[in-house]
Design a protein around this motif. Structure first.
Motif, PDB file in Angstrom:
ATOM      1  N   GLU A  27      32.007-114.754  16.643  1.00 19.93           N
ATOM      2  CA  GLU A  27      32.125-114.021  15.741  1.00 19.93           C
ATOM      3  C   GLU A  27      31.300-112.785  16.200  1.00 19.93           C
ATOM      4  OE1 GLU A  27      33.561-112.726  12.522  1.00 19.93           O
ATOM      5  OE2 GLU A  27      33.564-114.793  12.459  1.00 19.93           O
TER       6      GLU A  27
ATOM      7  N   TYR B 290      37.965-116.106  20.631  1.00 21.87           N
ATOM      8  CA  TYR B 290      37.516-115.448  19.660  1.00 21.87           C
ATOM      9  C   TYR B 290      38.561-114.437  19.008  1.00 21.87           C
ATOM     10  CZ  TYR B 290      39.032-111.874  23.503  1.00 21.87           C
ATOM     11  OH  TYR B 290      39.958-111.170  24.151  1.00 21.87           O
TER      12      TYR B 290
ATOM     13  N   SER C  51      37.272-115.886   6.661  1.00 26.29           N
ATOM     14  CA  SER C  51      37.023-117.330   7.110  1.00 26.29           C
ATOM     15  C   SER C  51      38.405-117.840   7.066  1.00 26.29           C
ATOM     16  CB  SER C  51      35.877-118.034   6.558  1.00 26.29           C
ATOM     17  OG  SER C  51      34.674-117.434   6.947  1.00 26.29           O
TER      18      SER C  51
ATOM     19  N   TRP D 162      33.934-127.017  17.466  1.00 25.98           N
ATOM     20  CA  TRP D 162      33.589-125.675  17.494  1.00 25.98           C
ATOM     21  C   TRP D 162      32.172-125.570  17.719  1.00 25.98           C
ATOM     22  CZ3 TRP D 162      37.905-122.962  18.208  1.00 25.98           C
ATOM     23  CH2 TRP D 162      39.314-123.557  17.775  1.00 25.98           C
TER      24      TRP D 162
ATOM     25  N   LEU E 118      29.861-122.318  16.997  1.00 26.32           N
ATOM     26  CA  LEU E 118      30.073-120.978  16.497  1.00 26.32           C
ATOM     27  C   LEU E 118      28.916-120.231  17.097  1.00 26.32           C
ATOM     28  CD1 LEU E 118      30.717-122.084  12.971  1.00 26.32           C
ATOM     29  CD2 LEU E 118      32.488-121.615  14.778  1.00 26.32           C
TER      30      LEU E 118
ATOM     31  N   SER F 250      27.713-116.361  16.711  1.00 24.31           N
ATOM     32  CA  SER F 250      27.760-115.103  15.972  1.00 24.31           C
ATOM     33  C   SER F 250      26.487-113.948  16.115  1.00 24.31           C
ATOM     34  CB  SER F 250      28.230-115.370  14.615  1.00 24.31           C
ATOM     35  OG  SER F 250      27.059-116.029  13.983  1.00 24.31           O
TER      36      SER F 250
ATOM     37  N   TYR G 235      29.956-114.759   8.404  1.00 27.43           N
ATOM     38  CA  TYR G 235      31.237-115.228   8.209  1.00 27.43           C
ATOM     39  C   TYR G 235      31.215-116.685   9.323  1.00 27.43           C
ATOM     40  CZ  TYR G 235      32.922-110.403   7.324  1.00 27.43           C
ATOM     41  OH  TYR G 235      33.083-109.219   6.767  1.00 27.43           O
ATOM     42  N   SER G 236      30.405-116.634   9.976  1.00 28.26           N
ATOM     43  CA  SER G 236      30.507-117.852  10.833  1.00 28.26           C
ATOM     44  C   SER G 236      29.680-119.048   9.781  1.00 28.26           C
ATOM     45  CB  SER G 236      29.431-117.861  12.133  1.00 28.26           C
ATOM     46  OG  SER G 236      30.075-117.309  13.093  1.00 28.26           O
ATOM     47  N   ARG G 237      28.540-118.761   9.203  1.00 28.62           N
ATOM     48  CA  ARG G 237      28.118-119.892   8.339  1.00 28.62           C
ATOM     49  C   ARG G 237      28.950-120.389   6.955  1.00 28.62           C
ATOM     50  NH1 ARG G 237      22.949-117.012   6.021  1.00 28.62           N
ATOM     51  NH2 ARG G 237      22.702-119.176   4.799  1.00 28.62           N
TER      52      ARG G 237
ATOM     53  N   SER H  25      31.741-122.449   8.908  1.00 31.61           N
ATOM     54  CA  SER H  25      31.009-123.686   9.121  1.00 31.61           C
ATOM     55  C   SER H  25      31.045-124.690   7.865  1.00 31.61           C
ATOM     56  CB  SER H  25      29.579-123.422   9.655  1.00 31.61           C
ATOM     57  OG  SER H  25      28.816-124.636   9.789  1.00 31.61           O
TER      58      SER H  25
ATOM     59  N   ILE I 138      25.620-124.138  16.080  1.00 32.65           N
ATOM     60  CA  ILE I 138      25.749-123.140  15.516  1.00 32.65           C
ATOM     61  C   ILE I 138      24.676-122.031  16.363  1.00 32.65           C
ATOM     62  CG2 ILE I 138      25.396-121.234  13.676  1.00 32.65           C
ATOM     63  CD1 ILE I 138      26.130-123.588  11.893  1.00 32.65           C
TER      64      ILE I 138
END
Length: 529
Positions: free
Chosen positions: A281, A309, A331, A347, A349, A351, A358-360, A363, A373
């Motif tokens: 991300e 990606y 997301s 996955w 993640l 970022s 966005y990643s959180r 998730s 993460i």
């Protein structure tokens, strides 16, 4: 007998043609003439049946054809203004059926140009000139070129959609209409002058000359604007030929496409279970020009077997999403694109910057599918107010409005040799209308929708998910608030693997050797579990 010295009563006159004396012996009053002033005629009144050229009755408006053209001009102006308002609103809130997969700034620019063109035609309607006629022709020519480019280049046609095509076609028609209007008014003026004054008037008043000069200057500005629009559109056409490394997938009810790319092959562990895929991300800039370099190096070194990606809406090869658009919506769109691409969990993640938000959120919506993460100098939700500043939003909006002129992109292409790669995902990507629109959308909802979504994500996030936080030593030292928020990010799960502060690294930690080494090491630890 008449007295030699005249009548003693004084009734006789030296000039016999002045009339006889009155019966009451009162002398007649001599006729008096007014003293000449600035309104006194220098020439006697015409007695040939024609009017003076300066008479208000000598006007092209006497002809119903000219009057009808003016009424239509006002009608077209009102229609264009309503369309302009609708396009202005659509930048912030997309009306149904009016979403543009491009930035939406080009159709707004064409409509603004049309509005100015019609306004000039209305203001200087009764003062036709060759300069106006030829200026309108030049504008119409370049608009016709733009229309051909938009319709003939598939990618540009898709991005502009029916809204952009309709806007440029309308702009072209109105420019041609102005040419027609100018010629008809010139003809009507000549006809009325010959009919009412006996000849065509070749001179102009000072006011008319000032009007013609003002209209000419405005028309020159419009010609320059139209040429810049055409040049920028040619650059867009060239950039459209740059093939994406991955594939675009329709999302959100097929309203727009998201670009997803994967590198490497799916592998399995000794127990026959699928190994996790690293999902990148990006931060503030496209992932292709920032994070992918060090992740690709980790892939080549065998640290990870596979990574994927994507480009957020409006970035690089992805289309712009309808407005408003939050991080949670992105997301959801990513989840749909990955499903359509046939990509499966688990996955890891990775970022950076604002990408951590966005990643959180991603998730929290795929809790059981996340194996780790990694946050690289990520933005904390309490700092989203900086992204949402009104001043920043206004600057982004102003840049977006001016972006179709392409003054910076054209300068880069001509003077600095910038290539399509630079403009699509490289160092000049921030100058594009799509990128600016994406950042404007981000700004509009950062401290409202997006902040609520990431706050909910923190409550939903699994405490057992392995977490790595890598921070910029420069940012931590110079900003005490940033330091405290980086510490707070280490608490989003209870399974902190490591928190590294790379002392000499800037916000993009991977730009230093120490940063790349630490990032690859921690990524390998997350992969091995």
């Amino acid at each position: 007998m008449v007295s030699l010295w005249g009548s003693k009563n004084g009734e006789e006159r030296l000039d016999g043609d002045e009339g006889e004396p009155n019966g009451d012996d009162t002398p007649r009053q001599q006729p008096r003439h007014a003293e000449p002033d600035e309104r006194t005629r220098l020439l006697p009144p015409r007695n040939d049946g024609y009017l003076d050229p300066d008479d208000p009755a000598v006007s092209p408006y006497n002809l119903w054809t000219v009057r009808a053209l003016r009424y239509f001009c006002i009608l077209f102006f009102m229609i264009t203004f309503l369309w302009w308002v609708l396009l202005l609103v659509s930048i912030f809130v997309s009306p149904p059926m009016m979403h543009s997969r491009g930035s939406g700034f080009f159709d707004f620019s064409y409509t603004t140009l049309t509005l100015g063109n019609l306004l000039v035609a209305i203001l200087f309607f009764s003062m036709p000139s060759k300069a106006m006629e030829w200026g309108s022709l030049v504008v119409a020519f370049f608009l016709l070129v733009d229309m051909i480019i938009i319709v003939s280049v598939p990618r540009v046609r898709v991005e502009e959609g029916w809204v952009g095509i309709a806007s440029v076609v309308w702009a072209t028609l109105m420019a041609l209409y102005n040419v027609l209007t100018d010629r008809v008014v010139a003809w009507g003026k000549k006809e009325e002058e010959e009919r009412l004054t006996g000849r065509k008037e070749s001179r102009r008043t000072l006011g008319e000359w000032c009007g013609v000069l003002t209209a000419f200057v405005i028309m020159v500005v419009m010609i320059v604007v139209t040429i810049l629009l055409t040049a920028t559109l040619i650059l867009r056409s060239r950039d459209a030929g740059l093939a994406p490394p991955g594939t675009r997938y329709y999302v959100d009810g097929d309203k727009y496409q998201l670009h997803v790319a994967c590198v490497g092959n799916v592998t399995y562990n000794a127990h026959g279970k699928r190994n996790p895929t690293v999902l990148l991300e990006a931060g503030e800039n496209p992932v292709e020009d920032t994070m992918e370099d060090w992740v690709f190096a980790a892939y080549k070194n065998g640290t990870i077997p596979r990574y994927c990606y994507y480009d957020r809406p409006g970035i690089a090869w992805s289309d712009n999403a309808p407005s408003p658009h939050s991080a949670g919506m992105t997301s959801d769109a990513l989840s749909e694109a990955l499903a359509r691409a046939g990509e499966q969990s688990p996955w890891i993640l990775v970022s950076a910057g604002i990408g951590g938000i966005y990643s959180r959120i991603f998730s929290s919506r795929h809790v059981k599918e996340i194996r780790g993460i990694m946050l690289i100098d990520a933005l904390h939700e309490d700092l989203l107010y900086k992204v949402a500043r009104p001043g920043r939003g206004f600057v982004l909006w102003a840049r977006g409005i001016l972006s179709p002129l392409g003054y910076d992109r054209l300068a880069g292409a001509i003077a600095m040799g910038r290539k399509p790669e630079d403009r699509v995902y490289g160092r000049s990507a921030y100058q594009g209308g799509k990128y600016i629109k994406a950042k404007l959308q981000e700004n509009l909802v950062a401290n409202s929708l997006t902040k609520n979504e990431v706050s909910q994500a923190r409550n939903i996030q699994s405490d057992k998910t392995p977490l790595v936080v890598v921070s910029s030593g420069i940012n931590v030292r110079k900003d005490q608030e940033w330091d405290s928020k980086q510490r707070d990010l280490t608490l989003i799960t209870e399974n902190l693997v490591s928190w590294d502060v790379v002392s000499a690294a800037p916000h993009e930690v991977w730009t230093t050797l120490e940063g790349r080494q630490i990032l690859e090491k921690r990524l390998g630890e997350l992969f091995k579990g």
